[in-house]
Design a protein around this motif. Sequence first.
Motif, PDB file in Angstrom:
ATOM      1  N   GLN A   1       0.825  -1.111   0.086  1.00 48.23           N
ATOM      2  CA  GLN A   1      -0.209  -0.069   0.125  1.00 48.23           C
ATOM      3  C   GLN A   1       0.955   1.240  -0.061  1.00 48.23           C
ATOM      4  O   GLN A   1       1.626   1.766   0.913  1.00 48.23           O
ATOM      5  CB  GLN A   1      -1.132  -0.102   1.446  1.00 48.23           C
ATOM      6  CG  GLN A   1      -1.927   1.314   1.237  1.00 48.23           C
ATOM      7  CD  GLN A   1      -2.717   1.398   0.108  1.00 48.23           C
ATOM      8  OE1 GLN A   1      -3.493   0.464  -0.058  1.00 48.23           O
ATOM      9  NE2 GLN A   1      -2.890   2.555  -0.511  1.00 48.23           N
TER      10      GLN A   1
ATOM     11  N   SER B   1      -3.227  10.912   4.002  1.00 47.76           N
ATOM     12  CA  SER B   1      -3.785   9.534   4.032  1.00 47.76           C
ATOM     13  C   SER B   1      -3.362   8.725   5.584  1.00 47.76           C
ATOM     14  O   SER B   1      -2.362   9.439   5.893  1.00 47.76           O
ATOM     15  CB  SER B   1      -3.986   8.693   2.871  1.00 47.76           C
ATOM     16  OG  SER B   1      -4.529   9.348   1.848  1.00 47.76           O
TER      17      SER B   1
ATOM     18  N   HIS C   1      -5.894   1.121   5.033  1.00 47.89           N
ATOM     19  CA  HIS C   1      -5.441   2.274   4.376  1.00 47.89           C
ATOM     20  C   HIS C   1      -6.655   3.208   4.354  1.00 47.89           C
ATOM     21  O   HIS C   1      -7.760   2.778   3.742  1.00 47.89           O
ATOM     22  CB  HIS C   1      -4.814   2.073   2.944  1.00 47.89           C
ATOM     23  CG  HIS C   1      -4.385   3.440   2.407  1.00 47.89           C
ATOM     24  ND1 HIS C   1      -3.591   4.110   2.569  1.00 47.89           N
ATOM     25  CD2 HIS C   1      -5.253   4.231   1.282  1.00 47.89           C
ATOM     26  CE1 HIS C   1      -3.553   5.252   2.002  1.00 47.89           C
ATOM     27  NE2 HIS C   1      -4.566   5.230   1.188  1.00 47.89           N
TER      28      HIS C   1
ATOM     29  N   ASP D   1      -7.978   6.895   2.929  1.00 43.68           N
ATOM     30  CA  ASP D   1      -7.762   7.866   2.012  1.00 43.68           C
ATOM     31  C   ASP D   1      -8.131   9.401   2.701  1.00 43.68           C
ATOM     32  O   ASP D   1      -9.183   9.231   3.697  1.00 43.68           O
ATOM     33  CB  ASP D   1      -8.547   8.102   0.786  1.00 43.68           C
ATOM     34  CG  ASP D   1      -8.064   9.102  -0.325  1.00 43.68           C
ATOM     35  OD1 ASP D   1      -6.878   8.584  -1.022  1.00 43.68           O
ATOM     36  OD2 ASP D   1      -8.511   9.958  -0.305  1.00 43.68           O
TER      37      ASP D   1
ATOM     38  N   ASP E   1     -11.392  10.779   3.051  1.00 42.17           N
ATOM     39  CA  ASP E   1     -12.387   9.923   3.807  1.00 42.17           C
ATOM     40  C   ASP E   1     -12.496  10.410   5.428  1.00 42.17           C
ATOM     41  O   ASP E   1     -13.262  10.067   5.991  1.00 42.17           O
ATOM     42  CB  ASP E   1     -12.507   8.457   3.559  1.00 42.17           C
ATOM     43  CG  ASP E   1     -12.662   7.907   2.271  1.00 42.17           C
ATOM     44  OD1 ASP E   1     -13.295   8.887   1.611  1.00 42.17           O
ATOM     45  OD2 ASP E   1     -12.188   7.042   1.709  1.00 42.17           O
TER      46      ASP E   1
END
Length: 290
Positions: free
Chosen positions: A83, A89, A139, A141, A144
């Motif tokens: 990732q 993030s 993960h 973002d 969000d």
Amino acid sequence: MSNLGMIIEERSRDIGDFLVGRLIPFRKKRMIGPFIFIDHMGPTTLGPSKYMDVDQHPHIGLSTLTFMLEGEIMHQDSIGTQQRISPGSVNWMTAGKGVSHSERTPKDMRNGKVFSAHGYQIWIALPKELEDMEPEFHHIDGADLPKWNDGDAEFTLVAGGGYGKKSPVPTYSSLFMVEVKNSSTYELNVHGNLKGEIGICIVEGGILACEEDIGKGNILVSKVEDTCKITLKPNSHLLLFGGEPFEEERHIYWNFVSSSKEKIDLAKKNWENKTFPMMDHDGSYVPLPK
């Protein structure tokens, strides 16, 4: 210093070509809520011959939170995660009973160009009953994460709960991490908005608190319910973090955190014997420090 508990200055150290500032643990304050370790990475210039390459290393008993302000990192781990993380993030890895991982500058950024890297590597101890849970990786973002404004101050709830909001980062105890940025003088109100112990990390700018003038590179430690008036100077950038402390003591050795010294000793032995969970496609190995 009135009810301001402590001011912790950043202590810089060099890990290869990467400058890191250790904020906690500190001799007089081992944890702030469940937060047991904070490394300030950079800011530093990388490329064309200097990159971030943190080889495969192990963890138990904690969750890691990676939060970049500049630059990007490729995370890979023993549960098969690959990732990339970009600024704003969150990479959240829960080690539980054991995980190993590496963190490197992505291959496409090793192109001869120069770029800046700046961020925070944070460890949050797990509750005693979850120390042996299965490893996980999430993960989230930056788009969000809950964001809001108060006047010209911008808030982002990075993890946990606070200010009547909840971050989508899957935490396992009562905690919070909030990013605050302001352009003009701002009176910060944490009373009733955050729960537990509080750390105030000054990334940029400075604050006035309890008649103290405190600049960047410092952490203030207090209890939320006792915190005095905090004034942010113009163009400041803070990270607020903390939460409810655990009843049990936490032991820390290298990358291992646990309420049990025996579990740490077993993890040390497994890492030395290479019977610890390892990554399939990365033969790198950071030896146990002596």
